[in-house]
Enzyme design. Structure first.
Site, mmCIF file in Angstrom:
data_model
loop_
_atom_site.group_PDB
_atom_site.id
_atom_site.type_symbol
_atom_site.label_atom_id
_atom_site.label_comp_id
_atom_site.label_asym_id
_atom_site.label_seq_id
_atom_site.Cartn_x
_atom_site.Cartn_y
_atom_site.Cartn_z
ATOM 1 N N SER A 1 0.836 -1.197 0.000
ATOM 2 C CA SER A 1 0.000 0.000 0.000
ATOM 3 C C SER A 1 0.880 1.260 0.000
ATOM 4 O O SER A 1 1.989 1.240 -0.556
ATOM 5 C CB SER A 1 -0.927 -0.074 1.221
ATOM 6 O OG SER A 1 -1.844 0.978 1.216
ATOM 7 N N LYS B 1 -5.164 3.470 -2.912
ATOM 8 C CA LYS B 1 -4.580 2.736 -1.793
ATOM 9 C C LYS B 1 -5.500 2.742 -0.572
ATOM 10 O O LYS B 1 -5.488 1.792 0.217
ATOM 11 C CB LYS B 1 -3.206 3.314 -1.430
ATOM 12 C CG LYS B 1 -2.153 3.170 -2.540
ATOM 13 C CD LYS B 1 -1.851 1.720 -2.898
ATOM 14 C CE LYS B 1 -0.568 1.613 -3.710
ATOM 15 N NZ LYS B 1 -0.291 0.252 -4.195
#
Ligand code: COA
Length: 317
Positions: free
Chosen positions: A170, A188
């Site tokens: 991420s 994300k």
């Protein structure tokens, strides 16, 4: 010559802890994901790495395999994570050739620097499709194998062998917001949320699902794209409380921890590996340099010309 261990793995992990494990990695030829894969293979795993570019992916697989005698690393190229069908074929091939999928790293990502004013609907969509839908597709294609692996490897396991674990790679931009990264921040944030849902729905079947959020990592394509080449090293790192950018080894070590017997109870969360950088808003300095100060460049409608792959602002919101 194989990459020295000190570049991708600290000394604390025992050889063989991932013996007979199989990891499936999207974006596995990239700088961060290849280090994660190299670390797992060093410690005994076999791997399938997935990428869009066949030559690059196969070459990376050959390179990673050098870290351990007898390692099997298959490079599966020509796979775009936006296509569920091609991911499914890659997962089926991996399980058939290596016998299982015990761990998954959803690492394929797209990024470029752009203000909203220059971001076309298709540009925004491209990043959402690669990062968010690509992560969903990866999980969807591999989850049957992960469920099988989790049932073979109870958590905690008497032998210490683990299985049924997913990590998505991420970022930290969405914690505070980041100018020029609206597309990645949105993508994300959705990835982190998705991992929480996977933990909730598949945790009862023995799966763990987590994100690792790297901060600014030296020598990666991501930072080459995000950071102006005109920024001095001191300026780049002074905003990070730990006083340096991270290394791919920092991310590989966190990956080993989460997949290992030491990470059994880490589930549905994000392991942030960023030297506390996100707590200093703007410490990554995306797109900033001496001539590009926030918010002046936005008002002028310009972005730095020292960005890899950056475009000048074309459209207005
Ligand atoms: N600024 C603004 N828009 C941009 C851009 C930039 N620097 N780069 C691409 N785009 C836009 C394109 O203009 C296009 O929109 P349009 O059709 O309205 O013109 C849209 O994004 C898709 O671009 P395209 O090149 O067709 O997509 P792709 O699927 O081939 O590439 C990207 C995907 C855009 C994410 C590309 O940067 C990529 O392939 N990245 C992979 C590698 C990477 O990002 N690694 C870093 C990981 S952290």
């Amino acid at each position: 010559m194989a990459v020295p261990r000190s570049e991708y793995l600290s000394k604390v992990w025992a050889d063989g802890i991932f013996a007979d494990r199989v990891v499936f990695v999207t974006g596995g030829a990239g700088s961060i994901c290849s280090a994660q894969t190299r670390a797992l293979v060093h410690l005994g795993a076999n791997a399938c790495i997935i990428g869009r570019n066949a030559d690059k992916t196969e070459a990376a697989a050959r390179e990673i395999a050098k870290v351990r005698k007898g390692a099997k690393v298959i490079g599966i190229g020509g796979v775009d994570v936006r296509s569920f069908d091609s991911l499914k074929s890659a997962a089926d091939r991996c399980a058939k050739e290596l016998g299982a999928i015990d761990f998954v790293i959803a690492g394929a990502a797209g990024n470029f620097v752009s203000p909203l004013s220059a971001l076309s609907p298709n540009g925004f969509k491209a990043v959402i499709e690669i990062d968010t839908i690509g992560t969903f597709n990866t999980i969807k294609a591999t989850i049957p194998y992960l469920v099988q692996s989790a049932s073979r490897n109870p958590n905690p396991s008497p032998s210490g062998a683990t299985g049924g674990r997913i990590i998505s790679v991420s970022a930290t931009f969405h914690y505070t917001g980041m100018p020029l990264q609206s597309h990645v921040s949105a993508a994300k944030a959705a990835v982190d949320s998705l991992m929480g849902s996977v933990a909730l729905e598949y945790g009862p079947l023995g799966i763990t699902a987590n994100s690792i959020a790297p901060g600014a990592i030296e020598g990666t394509e991501g930072m080459e794209r995000l950071s102006s080449s005109q920024l001095e090293k001191k300026q780049r790192t002074e905003g990070v409380p730990s006083g340096r950018w991270g290394t791919v080894r920092d991310i590989a070590d966190a990956t080993v921890f989460v997949f290992s017997d030491a990470g059994n109870y880490v589930n549905g969360t994000t392991v942030v590996v960023d030297g506390a950088g996100w707590r200093r808003h703007g410490s990554l300095a995306v797109g900033l340099d001496a001539n590009m100060k926030y918010p002046d460049f936005l008002i002028r409608g310009e972005i730095s010309k020292y960005l890899k792959g950056g475009k000048s602002t074309g459209s207005k919101l």
